[in-house]
Design a protein around this motif. Structure first.
Motif, mmCIF file in Angstrom:
data_model
loop_
_atom_site.group_PDB
_atom_site.id
_atom_site.type_symbol
_atom_site.label_atom_id
_atom_site.label_comp_id
_atom_site.label_asym_id
_atom_site.label_seq_id
_atom_site.Cartn_x
_atom_site.Cartn_y
_atom_site.Cartn_z
ATOM 1 N N GLY A 25 6.534 2.503 -8.773
ATOM 2 C CA GLY A 25 5.930 3.690 -9.368
ATOM 3 C C GLY A 25 6.861 4.885 -9.200
ATOM 4 N N GLY A 26 6.339 6.072 -9.121
ATOM 5 C CA GLY A 26 5.089 6.531 -8.581
ATOM 6 C C GLY A 26 4.612 5.642 -7.426
ATOM 7 N N GLU A 27 3.364 5.788 -7.115
ATOM 8 C CA GLU A 27 2.832 4.997 -6.017
ATOM 9 C C GLU A 27 1.848 3.957 -6.552
ATOM 10 O OE1 GLU A 27 3.527 4.252 -2.981
ATOM 11 O OE2 GLU A 27 1.796 2.944 -3.110
ATOM 12 N N PRO A 28 2.237 2.680 -6.515
ATOM 13 C CA PRO A 28 1.374 1.635 -7.082
ATOM 14 C C PRO A 28 -0.024 1.602 -6.465
ATOM 15 C CG PRO A 28 3.480 0.691 -6.348
ATOM 16 C CD PRO A 28 3.515 2.144 -6.019
ATOM 17 N N LEU A 29 -0.133 1.946 -5.166
ATOM 18 C CA LEU A 29 -1.448 1.845 -4.519
ATOM 19 C C LEU A 29 -2.460 2.847 -5.076
ATOM 20 C CD1 LEU A 29 -0.502 1.338 -0.750
ATOM 21 C CD2 LEU A 29 -1.538 -0.348 -2.269
ATOM 22 N N VAL A 30 -2.006 3.869 -5.805
ATOM 23 C CA VAL A 30 -3.001 4.810 -6.337
ATOM 24 C C VAL A 30 -3.671 4.271 -7.610
ATOM 25 C CG1 VAL A 30 -1.786 6.826 -5.356
ATOM 26 C CG2 VAL A 30 -1.483 6.278 -7.786
ATOM 27 N N VAL A 82 0.773 4.381 2.111
ATOM 28 C CA VAL A 82 -0.446 5.150 2.403
ATOM 29 C C VAL A 82 -1.645 4.408 1.788
ATOM 30 C CG1 VAL A 82 -1.662 7.331 2.057
ATOM 31 C CG2 VAL A 82 0.810 7.328 2.428
ATOM 32 N N GLY A 83 -2.546 3.934 2.650
ATOM 33 C CA GLY A 83 -3.699 3.167 2.160
ATOM 34 C C GLY A 83 -3.464 1.668 2.158
ATOM 35 N N ARG A 117 -0.771 6.651 8.963
ATOM 36 C CA ARG A 117 -1.343 5.793 7.911
ATOM 37 C C ARG A 117 -0.299 4.805 7.396
ATOM 38 N NH1 ARG A 117 -4.472 9.911 4.012
ATOM 39 N NH2 ARG A 117 -5.061 7.985 2.985
ATOM 40 N N VAL A 118 0.935 5.266 7.279
ATOM 41 C CA VAL A 118 1.998 4.367 6.800
ATOM 42 C C VAL A 118 2.271 3.277 7.838
ATOM 43 C CG1 VAL A 118 4.416 4.227 6.094
ATOM 44 C CG2 VAL A 118 3.013 6.174 5.372
ATOM 45 N N ALA A 169 -0.397 -3.848 8.806
ATOM 46 C CA ALA A 169 -1.389 -4.639 8.066
ATOM 47 C C ALA A 169 -0.701 -5.584 7.081
ATOM 48 C CB ALA A 169 -2.342 -3.700 7.323
ATOM 49 N N ALA A 170 0.387 -5.124 6.460
ATOM 50 C CA ALA A 170 1.108 -5.978 5.511
ATOM 51 C C ALA A 170 1.669 -7.202 6.230
ATOM 52 C CB ALA A 170 2.231 -5.182 4.843
ATOM 53 N N TRP A 171 2.199 -6.967 7.406
ATOM 54 C CA TRP A 171 2.759 -8.061 8.208
ATOM 55 C C TRP A 171 1.642 -9.037 8.579
ATOM 56 C CZ3 TRP A 171 7.251 -10.070 9.428
ATOM 57 C CH2 TRP A 171 7.368 -10.872 10.550
#
Ligand code: SAM
Ligand code: SF4
Length: 371
Positions: free
Chosen positions: A95-100, A127-128, A167-168, A174-176
């Motif tokens: 993106g931009g930020e894909p998570l948004v 973030v998120g 948050r990051v 969490a991704a791991w």
């Protein structure tokens, strides 16, 4: 924001691009210099919730109108054309930020359903991510890259203009935990801000088994504030890291990857030699000082469905307008091929600020292209 020149555009305009791509070429996204693009970067949105100084202005940018942005169905169709007709072998969502994007999970599920074997990765600011990592994995995302420039709250907030470091970090963990590894971390070093932090950032990543990649800052900031003097070069990055570490060549083939990878071992403070086992790897993406244009395998689609053959293209070609005007898969594929045929030989950045007064910074910033 001034818009880049657009060639052969206009929804419904089916005229061939002025590419003079010879007939009878092998199928695929080939260009005049013999390169073949198999790695697709697709931007899901131009919006972002951070304001990294090297990418966005503090006040943000004028976002695209909702109807200008590709829908989930359009994204799936364009990816299908790339994979089924044009030899795309790898997809990175950015993106931009894909998570948004509210429909992110649905997009990934649909892409995975259509392409069970395709490596699909995503670059995110994280973030998120803590709340979505497990769902991203279940939807079929293969892997993730998280941008992380600093582990110090103040420095992080100075660089991103938002106080979201915690948050990051939660997102990376969490991704791991969700199995989105190998987790790669992207860091841009800025002189006098986070450059001295590079060895401790590396130590942190190595301890956790993350693969850190340092990216040379490119002149793609919306403020047009980039200067060669302020950019931390790959040579400087190697020097900064070599106080604590010895970097040896990674035996794995680079294979068109933008990052030059190194195996990392600790430096013995007495002898100065490498000591102990290999701790992991680090990558350096030297887009400015050691460009890899001759090996580039990328094709880019912006959030509003335009083809960019290079981050620094000053021409872009509308694909979405043609899709919306009823073009067939074959027509879309041909248009994409025409656009890629015109891919420039090189970005010309290696000389910018030195002896290439003809280098012109693109009007779009990194976030608006899709980094
Ligand atoms: N928002 C997501 C993120 O930050 O990861 C994805 C989009 S961002 C444009 C993709 C990558 O481009 C990030 O790793 C970011 O650090 C990098 N980037 C942005 N502007 C840059 C610049 N001027 N030079 C080098 N890298 C840049
Ligand atoms: Fe947003 Fe990513 Fe650009 Fe930072 S680098 S402003 S997170 S798009």
């Amino acid at each position: 924001m001034p818009q880049p020149r657009e060639s052969g555009s206009g929804p419904g305009d089916r005229a061939p691009l002025p590419s003079a791509r010879p007939a009878g070429l092998a199928p695929g996204l080939v260009d005049r210099y013999g390169r073949r693009a198999t790695d697709m970067r697709l931007s899901l949105t131009d919006k972002c919730n951070l304001r990294c100084t090297y990418c966005m202005p503090a006040e943000g940018l004028e976002w695209l109108a909702k109807q200008a942005v590709m829908t989930a169905e359009e994204i799936v169709r364009i990816v299908r054309v790339g994979v089924d007709h044009l030899g795309v072998r790898e997809l990175r969502l950015t993106g931009g930020e894909p998570l948004v994007r509210a429909d992110l999970i649905d997009i990934i599920s649909a892409l995975r359903k259509a392409h069970p074997e395709l490596p699909i990765s995503m670059t995110t600011n994280g973030v998120g991510l803590d709340k979505k990592a497990a769902a991203l994995k279940s939807a079929g995302l293969s892997r993730i890259n998280v941008s992380l420039d600093s582990l110090h709250e103040e420095t992080f907030a100075q660089l991103t203009r938002r106080p979201f470091l915690d948050r990051v970090l939660a997102g990376v963990d969490a991704a791991w935990a969700a199995g989105l590894g190998p987790v790669k971390l992207n860091a841009v070093l800025m002189r006098g801000i986070n450059d001295e932090e590079s060895p401790s950032l590396l130590a942190w990543a190595l301890e956790r088994g993350y693969e850190l990649r340092f990216i040379e800052q490119m002149p793609l900031d919306a403020d047009h504030g980039w200067t060669r003097r302020n950019m931390i070069t790959a040579a400087e990055i190697r020097e900064l890291l070599s106080v604590d570490y010895v970097l040896g060549p990674d035996p794995r083939a680079r294979d068109g990857a933008p990052a030059e990878r190194f195996e990392v071992r600790r430096r013995d403070t007495g002898s100065g030699d490498a000591t102990g086992p290999v701790l992991g790897t680090v990558g350096i993406i030297a887009s400015v000082t050691e460009p890899f244009c001759s090996d580039c395998r990328r094709t880019r689609i912006t959030a509003e469905g335009k083809i960019m053959s290079c981050l620094f293209s000053r021409e872009e070609f509308d694909l979405l307008g043609h899709l919306r005007a009823g073009a067939t898969d074959q027509q879309l594929a041909e248009r994409w091929q025409d656009a890629m045929w015109l891919k420039p030989k090189a970005h010309g950045m290696e000389h910018v600020g030195l002896d290439a007064p003809d280098f012109v910074q693109p009007d779009r910033s990194m976030s608006a292209i899709g980094g």
